[in-house]
Design an enzyme around this catalytic site. Sequence first.
Site, PDB file in Angstrom:
ATOM      1  N   LYS A   1      34.732  42.569  34.867  1.00  0.00           N
ATOM      2  CA  LYS A   1      35.443  42.443  33.587  1.00  0.00           C
ATOM      3  C   LYS A   1      35.700  40.977  33.236  1.00  0.00           C
ATOM      4  O   LYS A   1      35.448  40.535  32.125  1.00  0.00           O
ATOM      5  CB  LYS A   1      36.800  43.175  33.631  1.00  0.00           C
TER       6      LYS A   1
ATOM      7  N   ARG B   1      46.795  48.726  31.847  1.00  0.00           N
ATOM      8  CA  ARG B   1      46.338  49.269  33.117  1.00  0.00           C
ATOM      9  C   ARG B   1      47.120  50.522  33.515  1.00  0.00           C
ATOM     10  O   ARG B   1      46.896  51.068  34.596  1.00  0.00           O
ATOM     11  CB  ARG B   1      46.535  48.194  34.181  1.00  0.00           C
TER      12      ARG B   1
ATOM     13  N   ARG C   1      33.576  37.208  46.518  1.00  0.00           N
ATOM     14  CA  ARG C   1      34.074  36.348  45.427  1.00  0.00           C
ATOM     15  C   ARG C   1      34.778  35.110  45.990  1.00  0.00           C
ATOM     16  O   ARG C   1      35.526  35.190  46.953  1.00  0.00           O
ATOM     17  CB  ARG C   1      35.062  37.117  44.545  1.00  0.00           C
TER      18      ARG C   1
ATOM     19  N   ARG D   1      40.519  34.824  47.070  1.00  0.00           N
ATOM     20  CA  ARG D   1      41.794  35.336  46.567  1.00  0.00           C
ATOM     21  C   ARG D   1      42.490  36.156  47.651  1.00  0.00           C
ATOM     22  O   ARG D   1      41.839  36.886  48.392  1.00  0.00           O
ATOM     23  CB  ARG D   1      41.536  36.235  45.342  1.00  0.00           C
TER      24      ARG D   1
ATOM     25  N   ARG E   1      43.795  48.412  46.048  1.00  0.00           N
ATOM     26  CA  ARG E   1      43.552  48.229  44.598  1.00  0.00           C
ATOM     27  C   ARG E   1      42.693  49.363  44.049  1.00  0.00           C
ATOM     28  O   ARG E   1      42.910  49.825  42.919  1.00  0.00           O
ATOM     29  CB  ARG E   1      42.889  46.872  44.349  1.00  0.00           C
TER      30      ARG E   1
HETATM   31  P1  AP5 Z   1      34.973  39.604  38.296  1.00  0.00           P
HETATM   32  O1  AP5 Z   1      34.369  39.353  36.969  1.00  0.00           O
HETATM   33  O2  AP5 Z   1      35.961  38.630  38.839  1.00  0.00           O
HETATM   34  O3  AP5 Z   1      35.530  41.091  38.352  1.00  0.00           O
HETATM   35  P2  AP5 Z   1      36.827  41.746  37.683  1.00  0.00           P
HETATM   36  O4  AP5 Z   1      36.464  43.085  37.209  1.00  0.00           O
HETATM   37  O5  AP5 Z   1      37.447  40.803  36.693  1.00  0.00           O
HETATM   38  O6  AP5 Z   1      37.673  41.872  38.993  1.00  0.00           O
HETATM   39  P3  AP5 Z   1      39.176  41.493  39.355  1.00  0.00           P
HETATM   40  O7  AP5 Z   1      39.329  41.680  40.825  1.00  0.00           O
HETATM   41  O8  AP5 Z   1      39.581  40.147  38.807  1.00  0.00           O
HETATM   42  O9  AP5 Z   1      39.923  42.572  38.607  1.00  0.00           O
HETATM   43  P4  AP5 Z   1      41.253  43.126  38.975  1.00  0.00           P
HETATM   44  O10 AP5 Z   1      41.431  44.030  37.833  1.00  0.00           O
HETATM   45  O11 AP5 Z   1      41.466  43.716  40.289  1.00  0.00           O
HETATM   46  O12 AP5 Z   1      42.137  41.799  39.112  1.00  0.00           O
HETATM   47  P5  AP5 Z   1      43.071  41.059  38.094  1.00  0.00           P
HETATM   48  O13 AP5 Z   1      42.849  39.631  38.298  1.00  0.00           O
HETATM   49  O14 AP5 Z   1      42.961  41.634  36.727  1.00  0.00           O
HETATM   50  O15 AP5 Z   1      33.768  39.752  39.359  1.00  0.00           O
HETATM   51  C1  AP5 Z   1      34.024  39.974  40.732  1.00  0.00           C
HETATM   52  C2  AP5 Z   1      32.957  39.229  41.559  1.00  0.00           C
HETATM   53  O16 AP5 Z   1      31.680  39.809  41.290  1.00  0.00           O
HETATM   54  C3  AP5 Z   1      32.814  37.742  41.218  1.00  0.00           C
HETATM   55  O17 AP5 Z   1      32.557  37.036  42.406  1.00  0.00           O
HETATM   56  C4  AP5 Z   1      31.620  37.674  40.273  1.00  0.00           C
HETATM   57  O18 AP5 Z   1      30.922  36.445  40.411  1.00  0.00           O
HETATM   58  C5  AP5 Z   1      30.778  38.849  40.745  1.00  0.00           C
HETATM   59  N1  AP5 Z   1      30.064  39.515  39.665  1.00  0.00           N
HETATM   60  C6  AP5 Z   1      30.513  39.772  38.418  1.00  0.00           C
HETATM   61  N2  AP5 Z   1      29.587  40.441  37.699  1.00  0.00           N
HETATM   62  C7  AP5 Z   1      28.543  40.622  38.541  1.00  0.00           C
HETATM   63  C8  AP5 Z   1      27.255  41.249  38.395  1.00  0.00           C
HETATM   64  N3  AP5 Z   1      26.879  41.829  37.228  1.00  0.00           N
HETATM   65  N4  AP5 Z   1      26.416  41.243  39.473  1.00  0.00           N
HETATM   66  C9  AP5 Z   1      26.787  40.661  40.642  1.00  0.00           C
HETATM   67  N5  AP5 Z   1      27.975  40.043  40.827  1.00  0.00           N
HETATM   68  C10 AP5 Z   1      28.844  40.031  39.794  1.00  0.00           C
HETATM   69  O19 AP5 Z   1      44.501  41.501  38.648  1.00  0.00           O
HETATM   70  C11 AP5 Z   1      44.969  41.062  39.922  1.00  0.00           C
HETATM   71  C12 AP5 Z   1      46.299  41.725  40.207  1.00  0.00           C
HETATM   72  O20 AP5 Z   1      47.258  41.353  39.191  1.00  0.00           O
HETATM   73  C13 AP5 Z   1      46.297  43.257  40.192  1.00  0.00           C
HETATM   74  O21 AP5 Z   1      45.893  43.803  41.446  1.00  0.00           O
HETATM   75  C14 AP5 Z   1      47.765  43.550  39.887  1.00  0.00           C
HETATM   76  O22 AP5 Z   1      48.577  43.348  41.023  1.00  0.00           O
HETATM   77  C15 AP5 Z   1      48.111  42.455  38.882  1.00  0.00           C
HETATM   78  N6  AP5 Z   1      47.855  42.876  37.491  1.00  0.00           N
HETATM   79  C16 AP5 Z   1      46.927  42.359  36.634  1.00  0.00           C
HETATM   80  N7  AP5 Z   1      47.002  42.966  35.450  1.00  0.00           N
HETATM   81  C17 AP5 Z   1      47.989  43.905  35.551  1.00  0.00           C
HETATM   82  C18 AP5 Z   1      48.517  44.871  34.658  1.00  0.00           C
HETATM   83  N8  AP5 Z   1      48.041  44.992  33.412  1.00  0.00           N
HETATM   84  N9  AP5 Z   1      49.505  45.671  35.116  1.00  0.00           N
HETATM   85  C19 AP5 Z   1      50.005  45.552  36.355  1.00  0.00           C
HETATM   86  N10 AP5 Z   1      49.546  44.650  37.264  1.00  0.00           N
HETATM   87  C20 AP5 Z   1      48.533  43.846  36.851  1.00  0.00           C
END
Ligand code: AP5
Length: 218
Positions: free
Chosen positions: A13, A88, A127, A160, A171
């Site tokens: 995402k 979320r 990552r 991370r 997660r």
């Molecule tokens: P990446 O693009 O970073 O993936 P992502 O879907 O953004 O994954 P995240 O882990 O960031 O999402 P998340 O929802 O768990 O974390 P967030 O930061 O929002 O890609 C991942 C890896 O794959 C990278 O290394 C990339 O290079 C690689 N990649 C990407 N596309 C690829 C492809 N096509 N092919 C191969 N490789 C690829 O949230 C973190 C924490 O914050 C949560 O756990 C929670 O505690 C809190 N939080 C955030 N938002 C909320 C909310 N709305 N409500 C409550 N808590 C929240």
Amino acid sequence: MRVVFLGAPGVGKGTQAIRIAAQYQVAKISTGDLLREAVRNLTTLGLKAKSSMDQGNLVPDDVVIGLVREKLDDLSCASGFVLDGFPRTVPQAETLGKVLASKGITLDRVVNFQVSREDIVRRLSGRRSCPKCQATFHVDFAPPQVGGICDRCGEPLVQRSDDCRDAIEMRLKVYDEQTSPLVRYYDERRLLFSLDASGAVDVVFQHLSQELAPYRAT
Ligand code: AP5
């Protein structure tokens, strides 16, 4: 363009949100980035959020909503937005709906990123992130030019704290229990588009960009 990117952790995402925001010149709001910034700055909110994030749990709705409310209030001024990782939970989706309705605007699309669990674990465990400029890399799929060093700012890359095995499992469980109900929620509102996000970054981007092109002017 007013879109939400929905999907399990690690489906890509954030990677695609950066590209779509640049291509269509719209704002990108990532609650994960906002929360990590609050943690880095040791704000009261960041201190409240840190332990939930490290364990792989969601940060409580009131904390996240408090954090994004100000951003949401500005949304009607922007030419559009990509919401990455928000909403979320169903209460977050309801809050978003109310805020947008109060401004007389609606969402155009909710993109549901789909990738197998095996690929998700590979993406998350490989990552690497830059603690200074927040650029994201992958040891196999998007390696930096010099191993372990950020291409953009030269800072050593880090893993991370929530990309360790236990937190990844938590997660994914939290996604299944608390976030996946949003697939039905948005499908019922005829906003859902399911995207096969298992291909290479450029392939996924091309498909996504085509799907969102009709909304470039909204
Ligand atoms: P990446 O693009 O970073 O993936 P992502 O879907 O953004 O994954 P995240 O882990 O960031 O999402 P998340 O929802 O768990 O974390 P967030 O930061 O929002 O890609 C991942 C890896 O794959 C990278 O290394 C990339 O290079 C690689 N990649 C990407 N596309 C690829 C492809 N096509 N092919 C191969 N490789 C690829 O949230 C973190 C924490 O914050 C949560 O756990 C929670 O505690 C809190 N939080 C955030 N938002 C909320 C909310 N709305 N409500 C409550 N808590 C929240």
